[in-house]
Design a protein around this motif. Structure first.
Motif, PDB file in Angstrom:
ATOM      1  N   PRO A  43       0.811  -1.209   0.000  1.00 30.65           N
ATOM      2  CA  PRO A  43       0.000   0.000   0.000  1.00 30.65           C
ATOM      3  C   PRO A  43       0.851   1.269   0.000  1.00 30.65           C
ATOM      4  N   GLY A  44       0.510   2.191  -0.906  1.00 28.13           N
ATOM      5  CA  GLY A  44       1.181   3.485  -0.955  1.00 28.13           C
ATOM      6  C   GLY A  44       2.523   3.488  -1.635  1.00 28.13           C
ATOM      7  N   GLU A  45       3.070   2.321  -1.979  1.00 35.21           N
ATOM      8  CA  GLU A  45       4.394   2.265  -2.603  1.00 35.21           C
ATOM      9  C   GLU A  45       4.281   2.360  -4.125  1.00 35.21           C
ATOM     10  N   ARG A  46       5.318   2.954  -4.698  1.00 29.48           N
ATOM     11  CA  ARG A  46       5.324   3.166  -6.137  1.00 29.48           C
ATOM     12  C   ARG A  46       6.155   2.090  -6.825  1.00 29.48           C
ATOM     13  N   HIS A  47       6.912   2.450  -7.854  1.00 34.65           N
ATOM     14  CA  HIS A  47       7.588   1.418  -8.634  1.00 34.65           C
ATOM     15  C   HIS A  47       8.725   0.761  -7.854  1.00 34.65           C
ATOM     16  N   GLY A  48       9.348   1.505  -6.966  1.00 34.62           N
ATOM     17  CA  GLY A  48      10.349   0.937  -6.092  1.00 34.62           C
ATOM     18  C   GLY A  48       9.836   0.888  -4.665  1.00 34.62           C
ATOM     19  N   ILE A  49      10.165  -0.162  -3.959  1.00 38.02           N
ATOM     20  CA  ILE A  49       9.794  -0.274  -2.544  1.00 38.02           C
ATOM     21  C   ILE A  49      10.941   0.355  -1.760  1.00 38.02           C
ATOM     22  N   ARG A  50      10.765   1.587  -1.261  1.00 45.15           N
ATOM     23  CA  ARG A  50      11.893   2.386  -0.787  1.00 45.15           C
ATOM     24  C   ARG A  50      12.202   2.296   0.707  1.00 45.15           C
ATOM     25  N   PRO A  51      11.221   2.441   1.601  1.00 43.99           N
ATOM     26  CA  PRO A  51      11.573   2.512   3.029  1.00 43.99           C
ATOM     27  C   PRO A  51      12.294   1.256   3.510  1.00 43.99           C
ATOM     28  N   PRO A  52      13.368   1.390   4.274  1.00 41.49           N
ATOM     29  CA  PRO A  52      14.107   0.204   4.737  1.00 41.49           C
ATOM     30  C   PRO A  52      13.252  -0.863   5.417  1.00 41.49           C
TER      31      PRO A  52
ATOM     32  N   LEU B  21      10.233  -1.683   4.791  1.00 35.55           N
ATOM     33  CA  LEU B  21       9.503  -2.395   3.743  1.00 35.55           C
ATOM     34  C   LEU B  21      10.448  -3.202   2.866  1.00 35.55           C
ATOM     35  N   GLN B  22      11.685  -2.714   2.689  1.00 34.07           N
ATOM     36  CA  GLN B  22      12.664  -3.508   1.957  1.00 34.07           C
ATOM     37  C   GLN B  22      12.968  -4.808   2.700  1.00 34.07           C
ATOM     38  N   VAL B  23      13.079  -4.722   4.013  1.00 29.94           N
ATOM     39  CA  VAL B  23      13.276  -5.929   4.812  1.00 29.94           C
ATOM     40  C   VAL B  23      12.102  -6.884   4.617  1.00 29.94           C
ATOM     41  N   HIS B  24      10.886  -6.337   4.662  1.00 27.79           N
ATOM     42  CA  HIS B  24       9.706  -7.186   4.481  1.00 27.79           C
ATOM     43  C   HIS B  24       9.689  -7.794   3.092  1.00 27.79           C
ATOM     44  N   LEU B  25      10.025  -6.988   2.073  1.00 31.02           N
ATOM     45  CA  LEU B  25      10.036  -7.473   0.696  1.00 31.02           C
ATOM     46  C   LEU B  25      10.975  -8.662   0.544  1.00 31.02           C
ATOM     47  N   TRP B  26      12.181  -8.537   1.079  1.00 32.37           N
ATOM     48  CA  TRP B  26      13.159  -9.603   0.880  1.00 32.37           C
ATOM     49  C   TRP B  26      12.903 -10.804   1.781  1.00 32.37           C
ATOM     50  N   ARG B  27      12.294 -10.597   2.924  1.00 36.03           N
ATOM     51  CA  ARG B  27      11.839 -11.757   3.695  1.00 36.03           C
ATOM     52  C   ARG B  27      10.792 -12.517   2.891  1.00 36.03           C
ATOM     53  N   THR B  28       9.929 -11.781   2.220  1.00 34.88           N
ATOM     54  CA  THR B  28       8.877 -12.402   1.417  1.00 34.88           C
ATOM     55  C   THR B  28       9.469 -13.185   0.250  1.00 34.88           C
ATOM     56  N   ILE B  29      10.428 -12.569  -0.456  1.00 36.62           N
ATOM     57  CA  ILE B  29      11.032 -13.229  -1.612  1.00 36.62           C
ATOM     58  C   ILE B  29      11.757 -14.505  -1.194  1.00 36.62           C
ATOM     59  N   PHE B  30      12.629 -14.390  -0.178  1.00 33.05           N
ATOM     60  CA  PHE B  30      13.363 -15.582   0.240  1.00 33.05           C
ATOM     61  C   PHE B  30      12.446 -16.617   0.883  1.00 33.05           C
ATOM     62  N   GLY B  31      11.438 -16.143   1.603  1.00 30.88           N
ATOM     63  CA  GLY B  31      10.487 -17.085   2.186  1.00 30.88           C
ATOM     64  C   GLY B  31       9.768 -17.892   1.121  1.00 30.88           C
ATOM     65  N   TYR B  32       9.469 -17.225   0.001  1.00 34.20           N
ATOM     66  CA  TYR B  32       8.783 -17.922  -1.087  1.00 34.20           C
ATOM     67  C   TYR B  32       9.691 -18.968  -1.719  1.00 34.20           C
ATOM     68  N   PHE B  33      10.924 -18.586  -2.037  1.00 34.95           N
ATOM     69  CA  PHE B  33      11.849 -19.560  -2.626  1.00 34.95           C
ATOM     70  C   PHE B  33      12.132 -20.716  -1.672  1.00 34.95           C
ATOM     71  N   GLU B  34      12.258 -20.401  -0.385  1.00 38.51           N
ATOM     72  CA  GLU B  34      12.551 -21.467   0.576  1.00 38.51           C
ATOM     73  C   GLU B  34      11.367 -22.429   0.716  1.00 38.51           C
ATOM     74  N   ARG B  35      10.176 -21.935   0.455  1.00 33.75           N
ATOM     75  CA  ARG B  35       9.014 -22.820   0.494  1.00 33.75           C
ATOM     76  C   ARG B  35       8.933 -23.688  -0.754  1.00 33.75           C
ATOM     77  N   GLU B  36       9.174 -23.083  -1.929  1.00 36.83           N
ATOM     78  CA  GLU B  36       8.991 -23.794  -3.188  1.00 36.83           C
ATOM     79  C   GLU B  36      10.213 -24.594  -3.618  1.00 36.83           C
ATOM     80  N   MET B  37      11.408 -24.135  -3.270  1.00 34.08           N
ATOM     81  CA  MET B  37      12.638 -24.840  -3.663  1.00 34.08           C
ATOM     82  C   MET B  37      13.685 -24.612  -2.575  1.00 34.08           C
ATOM     83  N   PRO B  38      13.564 -25.303  -1.448  1.00 34.99           N
ATOM     84  CA  PRO B  38      14.440 -25.079  -0.299  1.00 34.99           C
ATOM     85  C   PRO B  38      15.911 -25.215  -0.666  1.00 34.99           C
ATOM     86  N   ALA B  39      16.743 -24.469   0.053  1.00 36.79           N
ATOM     87  CA  ALA B  39      18.185 -24.541  -0.185  1.00 36.79           C
ATOM     88  C   ALA B  39      18.726 -25.920   0.136  1.00 36.79           C
TER      89      ALA B  39
END
Length: 769
Positions: A734-743, A745-763
């Motif tokens: 919510p409220g974010e534009r093309h880049g996710i800027r606030p630190p 939210l960046q932490v949340h974004l990358w937790r989400t990305i890695f969490g997704y990969f770890e669920r679908e194709m664990p290391a």
């Protein structure tokens, strides 16, 4: 002798003997920094130890890349070097710093928090400008020197400050509820110009009085402002230009009345706002742009003749040295033609002196250096690779460089006019160096040497330069260099010693490997890079995440500093792989133009060739290969997996274009034409044409207030996948534009990305579902 040469001499005396010329056998410029490139350890060898990176640390303060300066400039008198530096306690806030060229002393010129302890909320116009300029920080994000090097203009807190560089005293020039934007000091030092409420204003520095040079700006009409596509796609961030004598200003009048209004819903945690954004989608009308010359003293204005055709792009504007003429770069709507007009500043009459034509498209550049002979230096891709040309006053072009290599930018001209400096590459596109070539042409001579990437700022007269250098294992180091390449002094050594933020993680640092593979056409060489953790061996094959951008104007594989964010993949147990497919930048126009009128097809085929290559490596688990990208990379994550059904284990698509008919005119039509004249390829380049190939579990991410790749690109895809009964995941901000800027939210974004990969194709293969 010029002041710059004198101060360089003083620096050499004050700081000790200059470093030797960086020849092929010379040590790397960061000789004091630890070597992070050990040989890969064989199984059973002692494993390197180091503090593992976490997502939280990568986006915390201070920056792991160190205090890398940006916005580097020489003062006009050569006595100082100014730059922006992030604060230690908050990497998102920038202060203005300087280095004294006489003694090498570095000090803070402007403390952003001291001048504006509580910055007010940005205006919508300023938010959009910073989004276009990719500015995510606050504080001092821009500044402008006066012509004598005595003062600096600093926009801060929506107002303007005039800073005396000797005393550090800051005088507030404006104090208004409106934001003053795009501010600068006139070349004669008498005025400060700025945009306020869609009009161009000037402030008299002697009297303190301000005047509106235009008053008609309101609604869809603006003066001195660059339109959306000029900022986002043409890299023209301004709509006005001072004459060198300070007497006149060339000003754009922008009329966005013809442009479609696209309601943009700013969905935030607190509610919903609707912004009626003027967004010119492919095939739809553009803004009307005209150019005027305003006399600053009288306010009188005169139009400049740009030709009978009004459906054009005003790409660049330059003044001649004597302020008598204006050079205008005019691009046709199809972007197959670029004309340079020479206009008389007094009458507005113009004539075309140079024409560039291409069967595909013409890339714009900022390369333009005016000359005493009435001509200019500029660069063109007319030979297939960007090279330097001397253009005479009557439009005759003479090549200074040539060959199957790239000039990436003009850097400067020696004071005697006999030597031209430029950045580019000759041996490998993975590096970038500074070169010199005679004004008469001939064999270029490299000034910087060794492996890595350089970016430079040339001093006036070409007697010294500011050089920023990095390699995959060395964060950016900034120094003042003599024109022979010898270092005079560090501006920011950024050595990886115990005090460096990245030092605790050196032991866990993974150095990239580089290589090439053959494109899907069976003949073109493509460059790749790979971050491979030490434990990934034939006995212990690892999963791979392919990071893709894939589109034009971007190069992802190079020998510059490895972003700490990339190291997170290794820290999570993944190999990170990047491949610059056909269509990407810095390999010549034919390489880039391979995607002409078929976006999403050639690039995806090359990425699939990269997948084939990975699946043939014994240290890769071929069943656990994922793909992720943002923006064009988000589009590519979708298009590649859809054209390789089920071959990727998972994908993450961030802020993707899903249908090129939803994107803007200047970018899309450059590569695809219009939907009206190329409907078949628009259909083939749309994600929706390939949904029968949806087999890869996919996470789609989008900012809900994105004003570049608008949110409906994703919502239409959500709806289509739902109608088909397909499983997918999504994350919206919510409220974010093309880049996710606030630190946070960046932490949340990358937790989400890695969490997704770890669920679908664990290391770990043991954790695979």
């Amino acid at each position: 002798m010029r002041a710059l040469a004198f101060t360089a001499l003083l620096l050499a005396t004050a700081c000790g003997a200059p470093a030797p010329h960086l020849g092929p056998d010379a040590p790397r410029p960061n000789a004091a920094a630890p070597d992070l490139r050990p040989e890969r350890e064989a199984p059973g060898d002692e494993v390197r130890e180091g503090e593992a990176l976490t997502i939280e640390r990568v986006f915390a303060s201070p920056s792991l890349s160190g205090p890398a300066p940006r916005g580097l400039r020489f003062s006009p008198d050569g006595s100082r070097i100014s730059f922006l530096r992030p604060r230690q306690d908050d990497r998102t806030v920038l202060d203005l710093w300087a280095m004294d060229a006489a003694d090498g002393r570095t000090y803070r010129l402007v403390d952003a928090r001291a001048l504006a302890p509580q910055e007010r909320a940005l205006s919508e116009a300023e938010i959009q400008f910073r989004e276009r300029a990719r500015i995510s920080e606050t504080g001092v994000v821009s500044y402008d020197w006066d012509s004598e090097g005595r003062a600096i203009l600093v926009p801060l807190d929506g107002d303007l400050f005039h800073v005396d560089v000797e005393t550090g005293e800051a005088r507030r020039l404006t104090d208004t509820p409106e934001f003053e934007t795009d501010a600068r000091i006139s070349p004669d030092g008498r005025h400060v110009s700025f945009i306020r409420e869609q009009n161009l204003w000037v402030h008299d520095l002697e009297t303190g009085q301000e005047r509106a040079l235009t008053t008609e700006g309101e609604g869809a009409v603006s003066w001195g402002v660059a339109e959306f596509v000029a900022q986002e796609e043409m890299r023209r961030m301004t709509g006005y230009w001072w004459s060198p004598d300070g007497a006149r200003i060339a000003v754009v009048r922008l009329d966005e009345t013809p442009v479609d209004i696209i309601p943009r819903f700013g969905v935030t945690a607190d509610g919903v706002t609707v912004t009626d954004q003027r967004y010119p989608r492919a095939g739809r009308p553009n803004a009307l742009v005209t150019l005027w010359v305003i006399d600053v003293a009288t306010g009188a204005r005169r139009p400049v003749y740009l030709g009978e055709e009004t459906d054009i792009y005003l790409a660049r504007v330059h003044w001649s040295r004597d302020s008598a003429r204006i050079w205008i770069q005019r691009q046709n709507r199809a972007q197959t033609g670029l004309d340079i007009l020479s206009a008389d500043a007094a009458s507005g009459r113009s004539r075309t002196i140079l024409r560039e034509r291409a069967d595909t498209w013409i890339n714009l550049s900022d390369d333009f250096i005016t000359l005493e002979d009435g001509g200019f230096l500029w660069t063109s891709e007319r030979s297939g690779f960007r090279h330097i040309y001397h253009v005479s006053a009557d439009g005759q072009a003479r090549a200074l460089t040539g060959g199957d290599w790239m000039v990436t930018s003009l850097a400067g001209l020696s004071e005697d006019g006999e030597t031209v400096y430029f950045e580019g590459w000759r041996e490998t596109p993975l590096e970038r160096h500074l070169y010199a070539v005679s004004f008469e042409g001939g064999e270029p001579q490299a000034i910087t040497q060794g492996q890595g990437r350089w970016s430079t700022v040339m001093g006036r007269g070409g007697e010294a330069f500011i050089g920023t250098w990095s390699d995959p294992d060395t964060p950016p180091q900034v120094g003042l260099y003599a024109i022979d390449g010898s270092r005079i002094a560090w501006i920011e050594e950024n050595a990886l010693d115990e005090g460096h933020p990245y030092h605790p993680h050196i032991g866990a640092h993974v150095s990239p490997e580089f290589g090439t593979l053959t494109a899907a056409d069976g003949q073109t060489e493509l460059h790749w890079s790979m971050l491979r953790p030490d434990h990934c061996t034939a006995q212990n094959p690892c999963p791979v995440i392919v990071q893709v951008y894939g589109g034009p104007l971007v190069q992802t594989v190079h020998r510059g500093w490895t972003n700490p964010r990339d190291q997170l993949f290794a820290a999570h147990g993944y190999i990170l792989f990047k491949l610059d497919n056909r269509g990407s930048s810095n390999r010549g126009h034919a390489f880039e133009a391979a995607l002409h009128r078929r976006m999403g097809i050639v690039e995806a085929a090359d990425q699939i060739a990269g997948l084939d290559y990975l699946q043939g490596l014994d240290f890769v688990d071929s069943d656990r290969i994922g793909l992720w990208g943002w923006s064009y990379g988000g589009y590519m994550a979708l298009m590649t997996t859809l054209q390789a059904p089920g071959r990727f284990a998972a994908a993450v698509s961030g802020a993707p274009v899903t249908d090129w008919a939803l994107y803007d005119t200047h970018y899309t039509e450059r590569y695809m034409g219009t939907p009206q004249d190329n409907a078949e390829d628009y259909e083939a380049g749309s994600v929706f044409a390939h949904l029968d190939g949806y087999r890869t579990p996919t996470l789609i991410i989008h900012g809900m207030a994105d004003d570049n790749v608008t949110f409906d690109n994703s919502t239409r895809l959500f709806a289509a996948l739902q109608e088909r009964g397909e499983r997918f995941d999504m994350m919206t901000y919510p409220g974010e534009r093309h880049g996710i800027r606030p630190p946070p939210l960046q932490v949340h974004l990358w937790r989400t990305i890695f969490g997704y990969f770890e669920r679908e194709m664990p290391a770990s293969a043991d954790d695979a579902p």
